[in-house]
Design an enzyme around this catalytic site. Structure first.
Site, PDB file in Angstrom:
ATOM      1  N   LYS A 180       0.869  -1.165   0.000  1.00  0.00           N
ATOM      2  CA  LYS A 180       0.000   0.000   0.000  1.00  0.00           C
ATOM      3  C   LYS A 180       0.912   1.222   0.000  1.00  0.00           C
ATOM      4  CE  LYS A 180      -2.686   3.367   1.657  1.00  0.00           C
ATOM      5  NZ  LYS A 180      -2.158   4.719   2.024  1.00  0.00           N
ATOM      6  N   CYS A 215      13.783  10.311   7.936  1.00  0.00           N
ATOM      7  CA  CYS A 215      13.626  10.024   9.363  1.00  0.00           C
ATOM      8  C   CYS A 215      14.962   9.928  10.095  1.00  0.00           C
ATOM      9  CB  CYS A 215      12.828   8.735   9.550  1.00  0.00           C
ATOM     10  SG  CYS A 215      13.479   7.333   8.617  1.00  0.00           S
ATOM     11  N   GLY A 248      -4.898   1.545   4.734  1.00  0.00           N
ATOM     12  CA  GLY A 248      -3.858   1.036   5.623  1.00  0.00           C
ATOM     13  C   GLY A 248      -4.444   0.370   6.847  1.00  0.00           C
ATOM     14  N   GLU A 278       9.679  15.600  15.761  1.00  0.00           N
ATOM     15  CA  GLU A 278      10.133  15.464  14.384  1.00  0.00           C
ATOM     16  C   GLU A 278       9.412  16.479  13.499  1.00  0.00           C
ATOM     17  OE1 GLU A 278      11.242  11.756  11.576  1.00  0.00           O
ATOM     18  OE2 GLU A 278       9.162  11.801  12.238  1.00  0.00           O
ATOM     19  N   GLU A 305       9.257   1.066  11.370  1.00  0.00           N
ATOM     20  CA  GLU A 305      10.389   1.992  11.274  1.00  0.00           C
ATOM     21  C   GLU A 305       9.783   3.381  11.306  1.00  0.00           C
ATOM     22  OE1 GLU A 305      12.541   4.757  10.388  1.00  0.00           O
ATOM     23  OE2 GLU A 305      12.274   4.102   8.308  1.00  0.00           O
ATOM     24  N   GLY A 354      -6.502   8.222   0.242  1.00  0.00           N
ATOM     25  CA  GLY A 354      -6.654   8.335   1.685  1.00  0.00           C
ATOM     26  C   GLY A 354      -5.843   7.292   2.436  1.00  0.00           C
ATOM     27  N   GLY A 382      -3.918   4.868  -3.343  1.00  0.00           N
ATOM     28  CA  GLY A 382      -5.190   5.476  -2.958  1.00  0.00           C
ATOM     29  C   GLY A 382      -4.974   6.848  -2.361  1.00  0.00           C
TER      30      GLY A 382
END
Length: 484
Positions: free
Chosen positions: A179, A289, A217, A388, A255, A213, A211
């Site tokens: 996804k 990240c 997920g 972050e 992660e 949206g 997708g």
């Protein structure tokens, strides 16, 4: 080839569906085109196909077939590298120079490493004969694939993260439903086109869903037919995934975020170290990240460090991602730009100031841009120094020696990455070993490689990606004892 169609890949077929959504060039704000907007029924179809392929295709048990197909995919991606490069620059806003590394070329090459690993791996280990409770038994340990893997990936390094999940998952014998992020659907769809048209990967083994949206997920995480969720993204989303996956007790690899510290020791070359830290914070507009976004410098050299770092960040500036010289391109979307600007406003409220940057660059009225920004005058306890931001924003903080630097670096909810620069290598190594992070760079060392495990401590995630450890995330362990 890739920017004229962006279908889903489900059960070996390209499906366009009835719904579409737009994908945007972050450098200009212009609409690039449309992508397939999968419905819940499309995802259910993909999971069904992946489950059937795992049970019936023989993929899980045919090692030679798996490794051959992985090498086919690597070769197909290599053949189309220049098309993919242009696509990645346009859709992800990735600086061109990065596509020759972690944005494209490196993860494509890494597929070969996972194919080699699968062929060399000890899939079965003989533990010998023993007689527990007086019953003689021959024992062995067998490693087997988990089953259906649900992979949920972000937009910042789409090829690297998509392939870092797909490569080891397939090499281990799993089937997969990928996804992809709503901001980079074409990068994922291109992968699906090549898998169907230029490899012998059986129908249903790889399914790729795009997708607009994020509801898909959650559906993927909740489905009991999915044996493992592999997710890269924010810590907040990671928590939600853990909660959802707990209902079916599926395996989860996460992660997540980071607020990594770059420590400059008092025997380091201050100019070299601070310039390096500035470059790292600006790369791909800080959208990584593991990028170091807290710069810890000796208190006695703080003023000079601010001057060096600000000068370097200002000199880097922003630029067209198509330009070979650009380090800092656009941020991915208007929403992300607004989020970063919210943190810049917060920094001022918390008592901070800007040694350089602090807003949108002049002359960039189209697209989504933030100036490389150095924030001074904050404490490590401030939200701006702890949360972050995911933009070209660096917070500089003073430290009072090695122990204090380690304390400040570890005083974070995150533990993904870090860096240490010092003149005495043994001393720098000693500081690096004390950091509670999954990866550390010492004096500019590069840890990114297919054979190096990547992941974090604390709220930066669970498990590891890449390396043997990352490969084994996609395996189950079975112990077999035979009476003799």
């Amino acid at each position: 080839m890739f920017n004229t169609s962006s279908p889903l890949l489900i059960d070996g077929e390209h499906l366009y569906g009835n719904r579409r959504f737009e994908t945007i060039d972050p450098a200009t704000g212009a609409v690039l085109g449309e992508a397939a907007d999968a419905a819940a029924s499309d995802l259910d179809h993909a999971i069904t196909a992946a489950h059937r392929a795992f049970e019936e295709s023989g993929w899980a048990t045919d090692l030679d077939r798996r490794t051959r197909c992985l090498r086919q995919l690597r070769e197909a991606l290599t053949r189309h590298a220049e098309e993919l490069r242009e696509l990645t620059i346009a859709e992800a806003g990735a600086p061109r120079f990065l596509t020759y590394g972690a944005q494209l070329d490196a993860p494509v090459a890494d597929l070969g490493w996972f194919a080699d690993l699968a062929q060399e791996y000890e899939w079965e280990r003989d533990l010998g004969r023993a007689a527990p409770m007086g019953m003689a038994s021959d024992r062995r340990v067998v490693r087997e694939p988990v089953g259906v893997v649900g992979a949920i990936t972000p937009w910042n390094f789409p090829h690297q993260i998509n392939l870092a999940k797909l490569g080891p998952a397939l090499a281990a014998g799993n089937t997969i439903v990928l996804k992809a992020a709503p901001d980079t659907p074409w990068c994922a769809a291109a992968l699906g086109l090549l898998i169907k048209d230029e490899t012998d990967i059986p129908p249903g083994v790889v399914n790729i869903i795009t997708g607009a949206g994020h509801a898909l997920g959650a559906q993927l995480c909740a489905d009991p037919r999915v044996g493992l969720i592999s997710f890269t993204g924010s810590t907040a989303t990671g928590r939600a995934i853990m909660r959802t996956a707990a209902e079916t007790l599926k395996k989860v690899f996460l992660e997540l975020g980071g607020k990594s510290a770059f420590i400059v020791l008092d025997d380091a070359d201050l100019k070299s170290a601070c310039s390096y830290a500035a470059f790292a914070a600006c790369t791909h507009a800080g959208q990584g990240c593991a990028i170091t976004t807290r710069l810890l410098v000796p208190r006695d050299g703080y003023a000079e460090a601010v001057q060096i770092t600000a000068h370097t960040m200002k000199k880097i500036g922003v630029g067209d991602p198509n330009d070979d010289r650009t380090v800092c391109g656009p941020v991915i979307s208007a929403g992300q730009r607004d989020r970063i600007e919210g943190y810049l406003e917060l920094a001022v409220k918390e008592g901070g100031g800007f040694a350089t940057g602090g807003g949108r660059p002049a002359g960039r009225d189209r697209g989504f841009w933030i100036e490389p920004t150095l924030i001074t005058g904050l404490a490590n306890e401030s939200r701006t120094a702890r949360e972050e931001i995911f933009g070209p924003v660096l917070v500089i903080l003073p430290h009072d020696g090695d122990d204090d630097a380690v304390r400040l670096a570890n005083d974070s909810p995150y533990g993904l990455s870090g860096a240490v620069h010092g003149g005495d290598l043994d001393r720098a190594r000693a500081v690096a070993r004390r950091l509670r992070t999954g990866t550390v760079s010492v004096n500019g060392g590069v840890w990114y490689s297919a054979d190096v495990p990547f992941g974090g401590y604390k709220q930066s995630g669970t498990g590891r990606e890449m390396g043997v450890a990352g490969f084994e995330e996609y395996l189950e362990t079975k112990s077999i004892a035979e009476g003799v």
